[in-house]
Design an enzyme around this catalytic site. Sequence first.
Site, PDB file in Angstrom:
ATOM      1  CE  LYS A 178     -31.237 -23.913  71.345  1.00 36.55           C
ATOM      2  NZ  LYS A 178     -32.098 -24.814  70.597  1.00 36.55           N
ATOM      3  CE  LYS A 192     -27.378 -22.231  65.690  1.00 36.98           C
ATOM      4  NZ  LYS A 192     -27.656 -23.565  66.072  1.00 36.98           N
ATOM      5  CE  LYS A 241     -35.717 -22.927  63.956  1.00 41.21           C
ATOM      6  NZ  LYS A 241     -36.277 -24.056  63.237  1.00 41.21           N
TER       7      LYS A 241
END
Length: 339
Positions: A115, A201, A204
């Site tokens: 991230k 994966k 969202k």
Amino acid sequence: MRVVSGIQPTGNLHLGNYLGAIRNWVAMQETMTSEGGECLFFLADLHAISQPHVPSELAANTREMTAALVACGVDPSRSILFNQAQVPQHAELQWLLNGTARMGWLNRMTQWKDKAGKNREGASIALFTYPVLQAADVLLYQATHVPVGEDQKQHLELARDIAQKFNNDFATEEAPVFTLPDPIIPPEAARIMSLRDGSAKMSKSDPSDMSRINLTDDADAIMNKVKKAKTDPEPLPSEKAGLEGRPEAANLIGIYAAMAGISVDSVLSEFGGEGFGKFKPALGELLVTKLAPINDRFVHLRQDRNALDAILRAGAEKARTLAVPTLEKAYAALGLVRG
Ligand code: TYM
């Protein structure tokens, strides 16, 4: 037994969340109801501020995600359903655990590396210390079982390391402050992949909505997303070994097996030798049939903001009561005077 798990209220609930975690929450809720344990499920809204966000969207998403969880079968009369922001003990315990967690442990977290990317200097401190809050989330309630998808395994291992070190440093073996939680990861569907890329994966945060099935998608959207899902030109194999090196095919077959509640081998015994032209419509229809009742309940529940707020308020009240004893023990163990 005490079951605790959370989900970030960012964006929609998708098929990865459902098959990797939420379905297990509901199954464990059934077990706990008959065996006398307790389940706590929460919206991790404090986690959601670790990345740039729009405040009004966070508030709306928190309520929407509450509606989605109830639509999936989380029952607020049997499980404690709440949002972190109404239970300040989570943030308090995080601070107490910050003295125990090590920089080196957090630096190794793959989610932090992914991230933050190349911009570590510009990432928020909350993004870095996020796994310590996650540890506080479960240790606060003496969780024994934490149902999550594969991607959360490392964070749960960290929670165990923090608990272990805290117990060693500040408690005795006979009277530990924290219970070491066990992750519960489904053997199948632990990692549902993107429909556009079998190596990423389902998430969202993927900018393409075509990469995921949202639990709020209608029948047309689901059929269309499955139809456009990336595949390869080969027919489907008759045995599991034939899926090796074919991540997109393996993902779609895995989704079918998980949704139908059968093994991958049974799916392949039905579709082996067939092309995706036959398999995809069958998968689309299965998803539509299974998700339609959830979708109907969600559409109905999301309209009643007062009812959703009441669920979260009542859940938070129960959660606060359960949280206080462990928090007080942690303060005392650290030598912090509380009057
Ligand atoms: P989050 O919000 O990303 O995801 C919620 C749950 O869904 C699972 N999941 C998946 N499972 C299979 N395949 C996928 N593609 C997939 N995508 C998501 C996740 O593993 C998770 O179980 N940090 C957590 C939230 C959290 C938490 C906690 C969880 C905060 N505190 C304490 C457990 C205990 C997160 O961001 O999950």
